[in-house]
Scaffold this active site. Sequence first.
Site, PDB file in Angstrom:
ATOM      1  N   GLU A 126       0.847  -1.200   0.000  1.00  0.00           N
ATOM      2  CA  GLU A 126       0.000   0.000   0.000  1.00  0.00           C
ATOM      3  C   GLU A 126       0.877   1.242   0.000  1.00  0.00           C
ATOM      4  OE1 GLU A 126      -2.636   2.101   3.430  1.00  0.00           O
ATOM      5  OE2 GLU A 126      -3.206   0.023   2.990  1.00  0.00           O
ATOM      6  N   GLU A 180     -12.700   8.470  -0.481  1.00  0.00           N
ATOM      7  CA  GLU A 180     -13.669   8.017   0.524  1.00  0.00           C
ATOM      8  C   GLU A 180     -14.292   9.242   1.194  1.00  0.00           C
ATOM      9  OE1 GLU A 180     -12.020   4.141   2.508  1.00  0.00           O
ATOM     10  OE2 GLU A 180     -10.303   5.437   2.068  1.00  0.00           O
ATOM     11  N   LYS A 183     -15.287   9.112   4.949  1.00  0.00           N
ATOM     12  CA  LYS A 183     -14.312   8.631   5.927  1.00  0.00           C
ATOM     13  C   LYS A 183     -14.021   9.724   6.948  1.00  0.00           C
ATOM     14  CE  LYS A 183      -9.776   6.353   6.081  1.00  0.00           C
ATOM     15  NZ  LYS A 183      -8.637   5.872   5.250  1.00  0.00           N
ATOM     16  N   GLU A 189      -7.174  12.042   4.377  1.00  0.00           N
ATOM     17  CA  GLU A 189      -7.569  10.636   4.463  1.00  0.00           C
ATOM     18  C   GLU A 189      -8.731  10.302   3.537  1.00  0.00           C
ATOM     19  OE1 GLU A 189      -6.323   7.925   6.186  1.00  0.00           O
ATOM     20  OE2 GLU A 189      -4.604   9.241   6.444  1.00  0.00           O
TER      21      GLU A 189
END
Length: 321
Positions: A126, A180, A183, A189
């Site tokens: 990742e 996202e 999130k 993030e």
Amino acid sequence: MQNLHTALAGASLDRRIKVSTPHSLGILSSSSPPSTGKFRKGYDDAVLKPLLNFLRATESPFMINPYPFFGCSAETLDYALFRPNSGVLDENTQLMYNNMLDAQLDATFSAMKLVGFTDVDIVIAETGWPSAGDPSQVGVDARSAAQYNGNLLRHVTSGIGTPLMPNRTFEAYMFALFNENRKPGPVSERNFGLFQPDLTPVYEIGILRPTARTSVPAANPTPVASPINPVPVKSKSWCVPKSSAEQDDLQKDIDYVCGLGVDCRPIQESGPCFFPGTVRAHAAYAMNMYYQAMGQNTYDCDFKHTGAVTTIDPSYGNCKY
């Protein structure tokens, strides 16, 4: 993990499906310079040695999550994004690092070497870069994200490897496919995706089909996305600048290729390809090095329409292409 492997072996799938688990770089107690990399005390013997023994026995990779984004500052942003920079010297090995990802990978390799597991492959489980973030964060924009992921893609597949692991490719997974938007936590993030939740691209890194291309920011310079059925290129071919290419554009091509860690010493002063000391001549060498490293695909010689494939060897004297 052992139970999963046993179940796979019982179904004769253990050679096709490998079992591993990812780790953050928090497993390292030291990582700078890369040659001093080592695992956290107590964690190495109790957890990582048994894990690495299992991975070695099953021929599975050690998976890590390196994130130059979380380790960079305004001063090291170019170093983190694979952009041209002065580099960082590891005084213990006298090896020069031109990007932070290589340093993080080699720090992990050094830690594995200390406990005797250099024969276990490393996989980037990742990594990524956000296209938006909080005002206090640096490089949180779509163009920076496109540069990181685009350069990452080319670097890990180039076969160049790292200073401590030369001539290697790395299996790597980008985080993430989609932003996202729900999130919790910092803005960054929610913005690591290549696409918005509505499926529209956030930016282009050279992987979209022509019909999906938009005016989104792209890594600069980025070869155009590969055609679905690329035209085969003869084994003896080279990449050179077009006669119409502007000098400024060719200089960007040089900076881009050399910034990826390609060996550009032959076009530096006293190198066999330094003369004639022109931008066009140096660009020819750098563009061809990238073209050859990427497998001689026609689209890897595009360089935003400044390159062309030729079957005439441009080598001269001691300068070999």
